[in-house]
Design a protein around this motif. Structure first.
Motif, mmCIF file in Angstrom:
data_model
loop_
_atom_site.group_PDB
_atom_site.id
_atom_site.type_symbol
_atom_site.label_atom_id
_atom_site.label_comp_id
_atom_site.label_asym_id
_atom_site.label_seq_id
_atom_site.Cartn_x
_atom_site.Cartn_y
_atom_site.Cartn_z
ATOM 1 N N HIS A 1 -4.771 11.206 14.955
ATOM 2 C CA HIS A 1 -3.384 11.020 14.517
ATOM 3 C C HIS A 1 -3.083 9.554 14.192
ATOM 4 O O HIS A 1 -2.098 8.971 14.665
ATOM 5 N N ARG A 2 -3.969 8.975 13.375
ATOM 6 C CA ARG A 2 -3.768 7.599 12.925
ATOM 7 C C ARG A 2 -3.862 7.536 11.405
ATOM 8 O O ARG A 2 -4.549 8.352 10.772
ATOM 9 N N PHE A 3 -3.167 6.551 10.840
ATOM 10 C CA PHE A 3 -3.235 6.274 9.412
ATOM 11 C C PHE A 3 -3.581 4.801 9.256
ATOM 12 O O PHE A 3 -2.911 3.937 9.832
ATOM 13 N N VAL A 4 -4.638 4.518 8.513
ATOM 14 C CA VAL A 4 -5.169 3.155 8.431
ATOM 15 C C VAL A 4 -5.300 2.756 6.966
ATOM 16 O O VAL A 4 -5.895 3.489 6.165
ATOM 17 N N ILE A 5 -4.753 1.592 6.626
ATOM 18 C CA ILE A 5 -4.842 1.067 5.264
ATOM 19 C C ILE A 5 -5.798 -0.124 5.265
ATOM 20 O O ILE A 5 -5.677 -1.020 6.111
ATOM 21 N N ASP A 6 -6.720 -0.136 4.325
ATOM 22 C CA ASP A 6 -7.640 -1.261 4.178
ATOM 23 C C ASP A 6 -6.956 -2.331 3.334
ATOM 24 O O ASP A 6 -7.101 -2.376 2.110
ATOM 25 N N ALA A 7 -6.180 -3.181 4.008
ATOM 26 C CA ALA A 7 -5.399 -4.199 3.288
ATOM 27 C C ALA A 7 -5.252 -5.433 4.156
ATOM 28 O O ALA A 7 -4.846 -5.334 5.319
ATOM 29 N N GLY A 8 -5.581 -6.584 3.583
ATOM 30 C CA GLY A 8 -5.397 -7.833 4.308
ATOM 31 C C GLY A 8 -3.993 -8.381 4.168
ATOM 32 O O GLY A 8 -3.534 -9.173 4.988
ATOM 33 N N ALA A 9 -3.291 -7.979 3.100
ATOM 34 C CA ALA A 9 -1.945 -8.475 2.836
ATOM 35 C C ALA A 9 -0.912 -7.384 3.074
ATOM 36 O O ALA A 9 -1.150 -6.215 2.747
ATOM 37 N N ALA A 10 0.230 -7.778 3.620
ATOM 38 C CA ALA A 10 1.279 -6.801 3.910
ATOM 39 C C ALA A 10 1.794 -6.137 2.642
ATOM 40 O O ALA A 10 2.165 -4.961 2.660
ATOM 41 N N GLY A 11 1.796 -6.860 1.518
ATOM 42 C CA GLY A 11 2.306 -6.306 0.277
ATOM 43 C C GLY A 11 1.553 -5.072 -0.174
ATOM 44 O O GLY A 11 2.163 -4.099 -0.643
ATOM 45 N N LYS A 12 0.236 -5.097 -0.051
ATOM 46 C CA LYS A 12 -0.560 -3.933 -0.462
ATOM 47 C C LYS A 12 -0.266 -2.734 0.433
ATOM 48 O O LYS A 12 -0.186 -1.594 -0.043
ATOM 49 N N ALA A 13 -0.135 -2.974 1.717
ATOM 50 C CA ALA A 13 0.184 -1.874 2.632
ATOM 51 C C ALA A 13 1.564 -1.318 2.331
ATOM 52 O O ALA A 13 1.776 -0.098 2.336
ATOM 53 N N ASP A 14 2.519 -2.197 2.041
ATOM 54 C CA ASP A 14 3.873 -1.749 1.730
ATOM 55 C C ASP A 14 3.894 -0.906 0.451
ATOM 56 O O ASP A 14 4.637 0.080 0.357
ATOM 57 N N ASP A 15 3.088 -1.301 -0.538
ATOM 58 C CA ASP A 15 3.020 -0.520 -1.777
ATOM 59 C C ASP A 15 2.500 0.887 -1.502
ATOM 60 O O ASP A 15 3.035 1.876 -2.020
ATOM 61 N N MET A 16 1.437 0.974 -0.697
ATOM 62 C CA MET A 16 0.870 2.271 -0.342
ATOM 63 C C MET A 16 1.906 3.136 0.381
ATOM 64 O O MET A 16 2.124 4.311 0.043
ATOM 65 N N LEU A 17 2.574 2.556 1.385
ATOM 66 C CA LEU A 17 3.561 3.303 2.156
ATOM 67 C C LEU A 17 4.747 3.710 1.272
ATOM 68 O O LEU A 17 5.296 4.808 1.418
ATOM 69 N N GLY A 18 5.123 2.823 0.349
ATOM 70 C CA GLY A 18 6.240 3.135 -0.542
ATOM 71 C C GLY A 18 5.940 4.320 -1.435
ATOM 72 O O GLY A 18 6.796 5.190 -1.640
ATOM 73 N N LEU A 19 4.719 4.383 -1.971
ATOM 74 C CA LEU A 19 4.336 5.512 -2.817
ATOM 75 C C LEU A 19 4.312 6.807 -2.015
ATOM 76 O O LEU A 19 4.803 7.846 -2.465
ATOM 77 N N LEU A 20 3.749 6.745 -0.816
ATOM 78 C CA LEU A 20 3.675 7.943 0.021
ATOM 79 C C LEU A 20 5.070 8.426 0.418
ATOM 80 O O LEU A 20 5.328 9.635 0.481
ATOM 81 N N ALA A 21 5.969 7.487 0.678
ATOM 82 C CA ALA A 21 7.323 7.870 1.088
ATOM 83 C C ALA A 21 8.051 8.638 -0.016
ATOM 84 O O ALA A 21 8.925 9.459 0.268
ATOM 85 N N LYS A 22 7.689 8.375 -1.274
ATOM 86 C CA LYS A 22 8.343 9.055 -2.392
ATOM 87 C C LYS A 22 7.921 10.513 -2.530
ATOM 88 O O LYS A 22 8.677 11.336 -3.044
ATOM 89 N N MET B 1 -19.611 2.330 2.314
ATOM 90 C CA MET B 1 -18.256 1.787 2.373
ATOM 91 C C MET B 1 -17.886 1.499 3.821
ATOM 92 O O MET B 1 -18.301 2.203 4.731
ATOM 93 N N PHE B 2 -17.131 0.429 4.024
ATOM 94 C CA PHE B 2 -16.655 0.080 5.357
ATOM 95 C C PHE B 2 -15.400 -0.761 5.172
ATOM 96 O O PHE B 2 -15.428 -1.798 4.519
ATOM 97 N N PHE B 3 -14.279 -0.292 5.712
ATOM 98 C CA PHE B 3 -13.023 -1.032 5.570
ATOM 99 C C PHE B 3 -13.193 -2.447 6.130
ATOM 100 O O PHE B 3 -13.897 -2.662 7.113
ATOM 101 N N LYS B 4 -12.502 -3.409 5.513
ATOM 102 C CA LYS B 4 -12.623 -4.807 5.914
ATOM 103 C C LYS B 4 -11.418 -5.319 6.696
ATOM 104 O O LYS B 4 -11.544 -6.188 7.559
ATOM 105 N N ASN B 5 -10.226 -4.828 6.368
ATOM 106 C CA ASN B 5 -8.992 -5.289 7.018
ATOM 107 C C ASN B 5 -8.108 -4.073 7.283
ATOM 108 O O ASN B 5 -7.877 -3.270 6.377
ATOM 109 N N LEU B 6 -7.609 -3.954 8.494
ATOM 110 C CA LEU B 6 -6.904 -2.740 8.876
ATOM 111 C C LEU B 6 -5.438 -2.994 9.199
ATOM 112 O O LEU B 6 -5.101 -3.864 10.012
ATOM 113 N N LYS B 7 -4.575 -2.229 8.533
ATOM 114 C CA LYS B 7 -3.183 -2.078 8.933
ATOM 115 C C LYS B 7 -3.095 -0.699 9.583
ATOM 116 O O LYS B 7 -3.385 0.317 8.935
#
Length: 301
Positions: free
Chosen positions: A134-155, A1-7
């Motif tokens: 102390h970093r958090f990295v999401i493998d997402a090319g689109a902002a929407g996917k990253a926002d969904d991940m952050l939204g779930l974690l925030a809950k 596995m290797f992340f392709k797009n990083l937020k």
């Protein structure tokens, strides 16, 4: 596995939650398949079959988590087609065409009726807690996917430990400077993929694909009001990627020197862990150098 797009985000250094505690928190939002009237659902799933802590897989100080999203594909053209047919039936019954408000209600009703018959598209989004740096990295090319991940974690994770990453120098200004000076930062080389865009209202854009751009040519574009918004780079002859002016990293490609040094493990579980160790090590160092090339993390960001 290797992340392709990083937020890329930062973790609060005081947040030292272990994998068991994190997994327990994620259980508050586990994935459940979409119901008949759901258009989209998301939740956490184990990142691999042998996940060490249920919904979290930990290798050293690096934690991997995964969000599964189910989305029902119901094109507007299909809803409109069935709505028109239903509207004709109602027109025959009541003797006049449905008005705007009634047509809206018809479309809403048809959407609810068609959802159980829609195709379901499932996707996975991976994220990496780098507790060491102390970093958090999401493998997402689109902002929407990253926002969904952050939204779930925030809950479910409190206090929320993730904050935006701000650097001292604007990525766009830094990349423009590297090109005009024809000098990449230490440890990097500039590759043949560049985009320059006007900072004015026209948003005029020039792209160079599989083609080097001359420093004098870049200077002319800069004088015309353009700035570099995408730049292909290679880090230490090990990883190539595209850096954007929004500090996203896209199109990551581990080069042959990494693949050649990958461990030949005895089974799939060991291979997954080996790949994860390789990825977090290489990308962790690459990200540190990218941030340093942009002047480091902005103080009091």
């Amino acid at each position: 596995m290797f992340f392709k797009n990083l937020k890329i985000y930062l973790l609060n250094p005081d947040w030292n939650v272990g994998p068991d505690a994190l997994a327990q928190a994620l259980e508050g939002c586990t994935f459940a398949p979409a119901g008949s009237q759901d258009s989209q659902v998301s939740g956490f799933v184990p990142p691999c079959e042998h996940a060490s802590h249920g919904l979290v897989h930990a290798v050293g100080k690096h934690y991997l988590i995964t969000v599964c999203t189910e989305k029902k594909l119901l094109p507007a053209s299909v809803v409109n087609q069935f709505s028109r047919a239903r509207a004709l039936e109602i027109e025959e019954q009541q003797g006049y065409k449905p008005g705007r408000k009634q047509m809206k209600e018809i479309k809403e009703q048809m959407t609810m009726e068609l959802l159980p018959r829609a195709f379901v598209l499932q996707s996975l989004t991976f994220a990496w807690f780098d507790m060491e740096n102390h970093r958090f990295v999401i493998d997402a090319g689109a902002a929407g996917k990253a926002d969904d991940m952050l939204g779930l974690l925030a809950k479910i994770v409190a206090p929320f430990p993730i904050v935006p990453l701000h650097v001292e120098q604007s990525p766009g200004a830094a990349m423009t400077g590297w090109l005009t000076r024809d000098e990449a930062p230490e440890g990097f080389t500039v590759d043949q993929d560049t985009q320059l865009q006007s900072t004015g209202e026209s948003r005029a854009t020039v792209r160079y694909t599989r083609q080097s751009v001359d420093a004098d040519e870049v200077r002319r574009h800069v004088q015309a009001g353009k700035q570099c918004t995408r730049l292909a780079l290679t880090w230490n002859d090990r990883v190539s990627f595209v850096l954007t002016d929004g500090l996203d990293i896209k199109s990551i490609n581990p080069l042959d020197v990494i693949r050649e040094n990958a461990d030949a493990s005895r089974n799939s579980e060991e291979q997954f862990d080996s790949d994860m160790t390789l990825m977090t090590g290489e990308l962790g160092r690459a990200l540190a150098d990218v941030i340093a090339a942009l002047g480091g993390v902005r103080a009091n960001a």
